[in-house]
Write an enzyme that holds these catalytic residues in place. Structure first.
Site, PDB file in Angstrom:
ATOM      1  N   SER A 151       0.831  -1.155   0.014  1.00  0.00           N
ATOM      2  CA  SER A 151       0.109  -0.074   0.021  1.00  0.00           C
ATOM      3  C   SER A 151       0.941   1.217  -0.059  1.00  0.00           C
ATOM      4  CB  SER A 151      -0.875  -0.076   1.373  1.00  0.00           C
ATOM      5  OG  SER A 151      -1.892   0.933   1.211  1.00  0.00           O
ATOM      6  N   ASP A 245     -10.190  -3.059  -5.791  1.00  0.00           N
ATOM      7  CA  ASP A 245      -9.324  -2.160  -5.022  1.00  0.00           C
ATOM      8  C   ASP A 245      -9.296  -0.866  -5.892  1.00  0.00           C
ATOM      9  OD1 ASP A 245      -7.334  -0.767  -3.599  1.00  0.00           O
ATOM     10  OD2 ASP A 245      -5.719  -2.147  -3.782  1.00  0.00           O
ATOM     11  N   HIS A 275      -7.904  -4.611  -1.324  1.00  0.00           N
ATOM     12  CA  HIS A 275      -6.672  -4.233  -1.179  1.00  0.00           C
ATOM     13  C   HIS A 275      -5.862  -4.994  -0.344  1.00  0.00           C
ATOM     14  CE1 HIS A 275      -3.964  -0.607  -0.614  1.00  0.00           C
ATOM     15  NE2 HIS A 275      -3.986  -0.773   0.502  1.00  0.00           N
TER      16      HIS A 275
END
Length: 302
Positions: A151, A245, A275
């Site tokens: 991320s 995502d 995600h």
């Protein structure tokens, strides 16, 4: 088709209101203010100490954890840069991945608890991350050095690799990016449609978190949004993303731009997954973690 477990997890995330944390700029500012009053712990779980030798040092103001296989020489080394929108500390799924890298890949894993935004901004954070990566590469040791980020941590990792390339030309053996956040402008035209089905992320809060991390830099500065940097001369890349995502557009753009620059990219986009799915307790996550372990082991063998 996503597994039944992954579909159930997405439903649970929606029911738990996970997206509310990023529903607005105000929600992010409130969370940042609460974190300033009561900082979250970034300490590793005690259970990690049963399978790894864990120590902590400091690089400047950054606590940096070092986890190595207990009773065995590491076969490779990993720099793991955690996600959390640049505003959240290491959490249990990060440590679970780190444990997997230690126990299954036999790797030494170095984990910086970098300063979070808004105190930690890209102009300060990226150089320190690049120095840490440079030191690991220069230190050598058994196997190679693999750079892994998830991320926001994947964005910081890529920006650090780009800075190190520009400065010395050095690169890790491989870069592995998990659901990378590479463009904090959140301006891709496909994101609105994807956001409607995303059980975890929302654009308004991400934009605000990105603005806080940018500090005095423009949000499209490559130090903040490395998607806008050059991909030439980088180490081989492996990217994992899920189609459910909102940040999958960053992974798709990375694939296009990196291959156009001649970079080697191994790309995994799983339909219907959310995600950071490789960190989640679902069958597809286990398969992704197994591939990451293979890649780290392959680095050690090479």
């Amino acid at each position: 088709m996503p597994s039944l477990r992954s579909r159930a997890l997405s439903v649970a995330l929606i029911a738990a209101g996970r997206r509310r944390r990023l529903a607005s700029a105000e929600a992010v500012r409130t969370r940042v203010a609460e974190s300033a009053r009561r900082p979250a712990s970034h300490l590793p779980p005690r259970s990690l100490g049963r399978v790894a030798e864990v120590s902590r040092t400091f690089v400047g103001a950054w606590p940096v954890y070092d986890a190595s296989p207990r009773g065995a020489e590491p076969t490779a080394q990993v720099l793991y840069v955690h996600g959390g929108g640049y505003i959240n500390e290491l959490v249990r799924p990060h440590w679970s991945m780190i444990r997997t890298l230690v126990t299954e890949a036999g790797a030494r894993v170095v984990v910086p608890a970098y300063i979070l935004a808004p105190r930690g901004t890209a102009d300060r954070t990226v150089p320190v991350a690049a120095d840490l990566l440079s030191g690991l590469i220069a230190g050598g040791g058994a196997g190679g050095t693999v750079l892994i980020g998830d991320s926001a941590g994947a964005g910081l990792a890529l920006a650090a690799a780009q800075r190190l390339r520009d400065r010395t030309g050095a690169q890790p053996s491989r870069i592995i990016l998990i659901s990378p956040w590479l463009d904090v402008t959140m301006s891709h035209p496909d994101q609105a449609a994807i956001e409607a089905a995303d059980p975890m992320l929302a654009r308004p809060g991400l934009r605000e978190a990105g603005r806080l991390y940018a500090g005095n830099l423009a949000v499209d500065d490559p130090r903040v949004s490395p998607l806008h940097g050059s991909f030439a001369g980088l180490a081989p890349l492996t990217v994992f993303a899920g189609s459910r995502d909102v940040l999958v557009t960053d992974s798709r753009e990375l694939l296009r731009r990196a291959r156009a620059a001649g970079a080697e990219v191994e790309f995994h986009e799983e339909p219907g997954l959310p995600h950071v799915y490789p960190l989640l307790p679902i069958p597809e996550g286990r398969a992704a973690r197994a591939r990451i372990v293979e890649l780290v082991r392959a680095t050690a063998d090479a």
